[in-house]
Design an enzyme around this catalytic site. Structure first.
Site, PDB file in Angstrom:
ATOM      1  N   LYS A 268       0.843  -1.195   0.000  1.00 26.66           N
ATOM      2  CA  LYS A 268       0.000   0.000   0.000  1.00 26.66           C
ATOM      3  C   LYS A 268       0.881   1.248   0.000  1.00 26.66           C
ATOM      4  O   LYS A 268       2.027   1.182   0.449  1.00 26.66           O
ATOM      5  CB  LYS A 268      -0.850   0.019   1.283  1.00 26.66           C
ATOM      6  N   ASP A 279      -7.577  -3.160  10.551  1.00 28.80           N
ATOM      7  CA  ASP A 279      -8.071  -4.201   9.645  1.00 28.80           C
ATOM      8  C   ASP A 279      -8.503  -5.473  10.389  1.00 28.80           C
ATOM      9  O   ASP A 279      -8.945  -6.435   9.781  1.00 28.80           O
ATOM     10  CB  ASP A 279      -6.985  -4.520   8.602  1.00 28.80           C
ATOM     11  N   ASP A 338      -2.862  -7.502  -1.754  1.00 31.84           N
ATOM     12  CA  ASP A 338      -3.590  -6.589  -0.876  1.00 31.84           C
ATOM     13  C   ASP A 338      -5.073  -6.972  -0.760  1.00 31.84           C
ATOM     14  O   ASP A 338      -5.779  -6.473   0.103  1.00 31.84           O
ATOM     15  CB  ASP A 338      -3.450  -5.154  -1.395  1.00 31.84           C
ATOM     16  N   ARG A 342     -10.255 -11.486   1.912  1.00 31.91           N
ATOM     17  CA  ARG A 342     -11.107 -12.554   1.365  1.00 31.91           C
ATOM     18  C   ARG A 342     -10.435 -13.915   1.464  1.00 31.91           C
ATOM     19  O   ARG A 342     -11.108 -14.932   1.554  1.00 31.91           O
ATOM     20  CB  ARG A 342     -11.530 -12.189  -0.070  1.00 31.91           C
TER      21      ARG A 342
HETATM   22  N1  BES Z   1      -8.140  -3.725   4.306  1.00 31.66           N
HETATM   23  C1  BES Z   1      -8.283  -3.337   2.952  1.00 31.66           C
HETATM   24  C2  BES Z   1      -9.577  -2.556   2.735  1.00 31.66           C
HETATM   25  C3  BES Z   1      -9.425  -1.073   2.825  1.00 31.66           C
HETATM   26  C4  BES Z   1      -8.748  -0.376   1.823  1.00 31.66           C
HETATM   27  C5  BES Z   1      -9.985  -0.363   3.848  1.00 31.66           C
HETATM   28  C6  BES Z   1      -8.626   0.994   1.902  1.00 31.66           C
HETATM   29  C7  BES Z   1      -9.881   1.005   3.923  1.00 31.66           C
HETATM   30  C8  BES Z   1      -9.200   1.685   2.944  1.00 31.66           C
HETATM   31  C9  BES Z   1      -8.320  -4.548   2.053  1.00 31.66           C
HETATM   32  O1  BES Z   1      -7.540  -5.618   2.449  1.00 31.66           O
HETATM   33  C10 BES Z   1      -7.826  -4.100   0.714  1.00 31.66           C
HETATM   34  O2  BES Z   1      -6.689  -3.681   0.646  1.00 31.66           O
HETATM   35  N2  BES Z   1      -8.674  -4.169  -0.312  1.00 31.66           N
HETATM   36  C11 BES Z   1      -8.333  -3.734  -1.608  1.00 31.66           C
HETATM   37  C12 BES Z   1      -8.867  -4.758  -2.590  1.00 31.66           C
HETATM   38  C13 BES Z   1      -8.376  -4.560  -4.004  1.00 31.66           C
HETATM   39  C14 BES Z   1      -6.900  -4.842  -4.094  1.00 31.66           C
HETATM   40  C15 BES Z   1      -9.127  -5.498  -4.916  1.00 31.66           C
HETATM   41  C16 BES Z   1      -8.987  -2.363  -1.852  1.00 31.66           C
HETATM   42  O3  BES Z   1     -10.127  -2.164  -1.436  1.00 31.66           O
HETATM   43  O4  BES Z   1      -8.317  -1.501  -2.409  1.00 31.66           O
HETATM   44 ZN    ZN Z   2      -7.216  -5.776   4.520  1.00 30.69          ZN
HETATM   45 ZN    ZN Z   3      -5.508  -5.400   1.831  1.00 26.05          ZN
END
Ligand code: BES
Ligand code: ZN
Ligand code: ZN
Length: 489
Positions: A268, A279, A338, A342
């Protein structure tokens, strides 16, 4: 916060502050307190208090009352009312009171708020007041002695069982909040497992923890893949409440418990990455809900499953393109490390399915996309059974939390197919990130089991303090889960 009932009339209560709710222009007090209403309405005009949601004002109490202060708390317009505002108003009033060093509060139970029942009002008020006392001071080197607070309900409608429930729920939320607010270096999967064991022991729940050895033996390749880049051991944590009717099928609550999400090799951006200590919020809400369930003792057995792992980059970390095999036997091509939540969840869901449950609900800070869709105001709910989804939305409305349903069209499932494995962990097409993630999860739950997924990425954390809450974990989801479970009997 200690919550009690008293039969001494409101004007003779020797407490520090009388809490009065104000809905726009209406002062919510029993008719017998007519003169107080008049005094308040005169003072409101001078105090420039307009009864907005979250607005509070501290006033000296009239001489005819034994309390020293009045705290007015706004509920906003009746037309915009949601039960969340009542819980927030109570919390805001207590926070305002405590800022002024007040710690004993009294409130009337003989009030009407929108179309809520008297029991609902007392639960929301009591739990909100209790939540209003919380502040995360665990990591401050100077530990101030914070005096305990109390709330007394006065009036004919007071229901002792309900206010005791509010007290117990407030305690469960506050105890769990310290863990939920703890960062990745202290709230590790192992620390969370130990915390769960202790909570289980204190509340008569059983607790089983599967470490990496057991997870490998079982073939839980999803959670193991997420944790393999981390020095911290992944843990699947199972909490069980037996129910008063052990023949009933269990309800299973699943929580994403990623103790820190760096993104892994799909790292990230640095800005705001520290936020990703939140998280684990799905798992934290499940922990709080399990503690509340243990105390309320519903008929139905309830199982809580927390998939706890840390998502880190490193030479042992999972790479984009790797293919893994999950506990359910399905294979997944991990195209973005990331999208790890899931991967943890599908192993937890497969373990849930094995228990032949009456229903499964999972909670997860799963997608940034849900924040685009709904902001910080509502969580998204998606599921395989519309009646079940509607039941949960109703429970949320009663519990002071908001859920909004998103669709699970077949196209979203098609987008999650992989050319090389059964599924890909990211969608082939852009957009609808919350729904494609849910479509992926759906593949792991037979359609005969009612299942709902709640994406709490926008609602689990407050970036900065609000009148009703200090910054940090909200434990969103715990309240609605318990409301639903208790409404089933
Ligand atoms: N924990 C994050 C979700 C998240 C992202 C919460 C940004 C708050 C702000 C999750 O694990 C994640 O990174 N999801 C990605 C999925 C994507 C790579 C398909 C997302 O939402 O960007
Ligand atoms: Zn996450
Ligand atoms: Zn993530």
């Amino acid at each position: 916060m200690k919550i009690t009932a008293s039969t001494t009339p409101l004007n003779q209560q020797k407490k520090e502050a009388l809490l009065v709710l104000v809905q726009k222009d209406e002062i919510l007090l029993p008719a017998s307190n007519k003169s107080l209403k008049k005094t308040i309405s005169d003072q409101i005009k001078q105090a420039a208090f307009s009864g907005q949601v979250g607005e509070t004002v501290l006033l000296p109490a009239p001489k005819s009352y034994a309390v020293s202060h009045l705290i007015l708390a706004g509920l906003g317009d009746l037309a915009d009312f949601h039960s969340t505002y009542l819980e927030q108003a109570a919390a805001a009033a207590v926070r305002a009171g405590r800022a002024a060093h007040l710690k004993s509060f009294v409130v009337s139970s003989d009030i009407q708020v929108a179309d809520l029942s008297s029991e609902e009002i007392q639960l929301l008020l009591g739990r909100g007041a209790s939540w209003g006392t919380y502040e995360s001071t665990q990591f401050k080197s100077e530990q101030k002695k914070v005096p305990a607070s109390s709330l007394t309900f006065v009036g004919k409608q007071t229901n002792r069982a309900v206010i005791k429930r509010a007290e117990a729920q407030g305690r469960a939320l506050i105890e769990t909040a310290d863990l939920a607010n703890a960062p990745g270096n202290t709230a590790t999967p192992t620390a969370i497992a130990n915390w769960a064991k202790k909570m289980a022991k204190e509340n008569n729940l059983s607790c089983t923890v599967l470490g990496e050895k057991e997870l490998k033996k079982r073939g839980c390749g999803g959670i193991l893949a997420v944790g393999q880049g981390s020095a911290e051991e992944s843990k699947m944590i199972l909490l069980e409440y037996a129910g008063t009717n052990p023949k009933a099928k269990p309800i299973v609550l699943v929580g994403k418990t990623v103790t820190f999400d760096s993104g892994g090799i799909s790292l990230k951006p640095g800005k705001g990455m520290g936020w990703m200590r939140y998280d684990k919020s799905g798992g934290m809400a499940v922990l709080a809900a399990m503690q509340m369930v243990a105390q309320a003792k519903p008929e139905s057995p309830v199982i809580g499953i927390l998939g706890a792992a840390e998502n880190m980059p490193g030479s042992k970390a999972i790479r984009p393109g790797d293919i893994i095999k999950t506990y359910a036997g399905k294979t997944i091509e991990v195209l973005n490390t990331d999208a790890e939540g899931r991967l943890v969840l599908v192993d937890a869901l497969a373990l849930a399915v094995e228990r032949d449950p009456a229903a499964i609900v999972d909670l997860a800070t799963l997608t940034g996309a849900v924040i685009m869709a709904l902001g910080n105001t509502s969580a998204a709910i998606l599921g395989n059974n519309d009646t079940f989804v509607q039941t949960l939305i109703q429970s949320a409305n009663d519990a002071g939390e908001r859920l909004w349903q998103l669709p699970l069209y077949k196209e979203y499932a098609d987008q999650m197919k992989s050319d090389f494995a059964d599924l890909s962990n990211i969608s082939k097409a852009p957009g609808a990130g919350t729904a494609t993630a849910a479509a992926f999860l759906r593949e792991f739950v037979p359609s005969t089991i009612p299942w709902a997924h709640i994406d709490i990425a926008g609602t689990a954390w407050l970036e900065s303090a609000k009148p009703y809450q200090s910054a940090g974990a909200t434990l969103f989801g715990a309240r609605l889960l318990v409301q639903w479970i208790l409404s089933k009997g």
